[in-house]
Design a protein around this motif. Structure first.
Motif, PDB file in Angstrom:
ATOM      1  N   TYR A  67      37.701  35.601  28.198  1.00 55.23           N
ATOM      2  CA  TYR A  67      38.143  36.043  29.524  1.00 55.23           C
ATOM      3  C   TYR A  67      39.673  36.019  29.667  1.00 55.23           C
ATOM      4  O   TYR A  67      40.201  36.237  30.746  1.00 55.23           O
ATOM      5  N   LEU A  70      41.330  39.064  31.283  1.00 56.51           N
ATOM      6  CA  LEU A  70      40.765  39.449  32.570  1.00 56.51           C
ATOM      7  C   LEU A  70      41.450  38.672  33.696  1.00 56.51           C
ATOM      8  O   LEU A  70      41.660  37.472  33.562  1.00 56.51           O
ATOM      9  N   GLU A  72      41.901  36.354  36.773  1.00 58.04           N
ATOM     10  CA  GLU A  72      41.065  35.204  37.100  1.00 58.04           C
ATOM     11  C   GLU A  72      40.003  35.524  38.150  1.00 58.04           C
ATOM     12  O   GLU A  72      38.834  35.177  37.983  1.00 58.04           O
ATOM     13  N   GLY A  75      37.205  37.573  36.654  1.00 62.44           N
ATOM     14  CA  GLY A  75      36.388  36.766  35.744  1.00 62.44           C
ATOM     15  C   GLY A  75      35.457  35.834  36.498  1.00 62.44           C
ATOM     16  O   GLY A  75      34.276  35.711  36.156  1.00 62.44           O
ATOM     17  N   GLU A  78      32.620  37.782  37.974  1.00 61.57           N
ATOM     18  CA  GLU A  78      31.634  38.141  36.943  1.00 61.57           C
ATOM     19  C   GLU A  78      30.743  36.931  36.602  1.00 61.57           C
ATOM     20  O   GLU A  78      29.528  37.074  36.458  1.00 61.57           O
TER      21      GLU A  78
END
Length: 90
Positions: A67, A70, A72, A75, A78
């Motif tokens: 991650y 990506l 924060e 992430g 997700e």
């Protein structure tokens, strides 16, 4: 078996409690002012815990690396969506 004791009782009965852990493979939760502060566990169990901690740390590093690129917030969103999906499937 897991037993509980106060820090004072633990200090007064250390030898007996060491035997309990060594020979009966029990664990002892030590409390101070009614709150858990430490645990006495058999050395083999402690080694297993250390190995599990090392594997957990390695897994966390792999997830973090996956991650890394990506943002924060994206992430975390997700991860939350995946957790919700898994819980819904139970």
């Amino acid at each position: 078996m897991i037993s509980e004791t106060s820090a004072v009782a633990f200090r007064q009965n250390l030898g007996e409690m060491l035997n309990q852990v060594q020979y009966r493979h029990d664990s002892i939760l030590i409390k101070k002012d009614g709150k858990p502060v430490a645990a006495l566990v058999d050395a083999r169990l402690f080694e297993r815990i250390r190995r599990m901690q090392a594997r957990f740390d390695a897994l966390c590093q792999r997830i973090e690396a996956g991650y890394a690129q990506l943002p924060e917030a994206e992430g975390l969103a997700e991860i939350d969506a995946t957790v919700a999906q898994v819980r819904a499937g139970r």
